[in-house]
Design a protein around this motif. Structure first.
Motif, mmCIF file in Angstrom:
data_model
loop_
_atom_site.group_PDB
_atom_site.id
_atom_site.type_symbol
_atom_site.label_atom_id
_atom_site.label_comp_id
_atom_site.label_asym_id
_atom_site.label_seq_id
_atom_site.Cartn_x
_atom_site.Cartn_y
_atom_site.Cartn_z
ATOM 1 N N ILE A 101 -9.612 -7.115 -4.584
ATOM 2 C CA ILE A 101 -10.734 -7.554 -5.427
ATOM 3 C C ILE A 101 -10.286 -7.682 -6.878
ATOM 4 N N ASP A 109 -7.821 -3.375 -2.713
ATOM 5 C CA ASP A 109 -8.623 -4.057 -1.696
ATOM 6 C C ASP A 109 -8.606 -5.567 -1.887
ATOM 7 N N LYS A 162 0.834 -1.219 0.000
ATOM 8 C CA LYS A 162 0.000 0.000 0.000
ATOM 9 C C LYS A 162 0.860 1.257 0.000
ATOM 10 N N THR A 164 -5.928 -7.368 -9.899
ATOM 11 C CA THR A 164 -6.476 -7.256 -8.544
ATOM 12 C C THR A 164 -6.275 -5.818 -8.090
ATOM 13 N N ASP A 165 -7.277 -5.259 -7.391
ATOM 14 C CA ASP A 165 -7.125 -3.876 -6.920
ATOM 15 C C ASP A 165 -6.525 -3.849 -5.512
#
Ligand SMILES: [Zn+2]
Length: 169
Positions: A119, A117, A29, A114-115
């Motif tokens: 997802i 989060d 992140k 994939t993001d």
């Protein structure tokens, strides 16, 4: 969130095949936050993690530069599952300041990624969007846009490339 220096052509990290991301933890992140700050400052269209020196499979695309939407698309472990057509268009790269060359690529592409989060998502792209996705995915495989040029075109920019390599060293 901090901007990072963008790695220039000649740095070996741009030729590395980037590693898959196993877990979207605070390290990833923070990396993405730094990439976003770096891309916005550079006013670029896309940035791969190895362009800030981290050989991990993530890239970002500033979609506001494509269709005016206000979205920073974060693509983790991305794959292109489908391509079609072919189109030639001028292309540049933040790791090659001042160099713009016409590159032939598929006209349309389907991306799976994939993001932040965790997802999974799929995006169908054409035009500049498809080009940006394909360009950034290449980065994660250690491939650069100049690899798509004819040997003649590469010869014509060989002095500029040499100068960049000497600056990167
Ligand atoms: Zn690039």
């Amino acid at each position: 969130m901090a901007t990072k220096p963008i790695v220039l052509y000649g740095d070996p990290v741009l030729r590395e095949k980037s590693e898959p991301i196993e877990k979207i933890d605070s390290e990833i992140k923070n990396l993405v936050a730094d990439m976003i700050a770096t891309l916005r400052k550079a006013e670029g269209l896309g940035l791969a993690a190895n362009q800030v020196g981290v050989a991990k499979r993530v890239f970002i695309i500033e979609t506001s530069m494509i269709d005016g939407s206000d979205e920073m698309l974060v693509c983790i472990n991305p794959e292109i599952t489908e391509t079609s057509g072919e189109v030639e268009y001028e292309e540049g790269c933040l790791s090659f300041p001042g160099i713009f060359e016409r590159v032939t690529r598929p006209a349309e592409a389907v991306l799976r990624a994939t993001d932040l989060d965790g997802i999974k998502f799929e995006r169908r792209a054409d035009g500049l969007f498809a080009r940006a996705l394909l360009h950034e995915l290449d980065h994660l495989n250690g491939k650069l846009f100049i690899d798509h040029l004819s040997s003649l075109s590469r010869q014509l920019i060989s002095k500029k490339l040499k100068k960049l390599r000497s600056e990167a060293a």
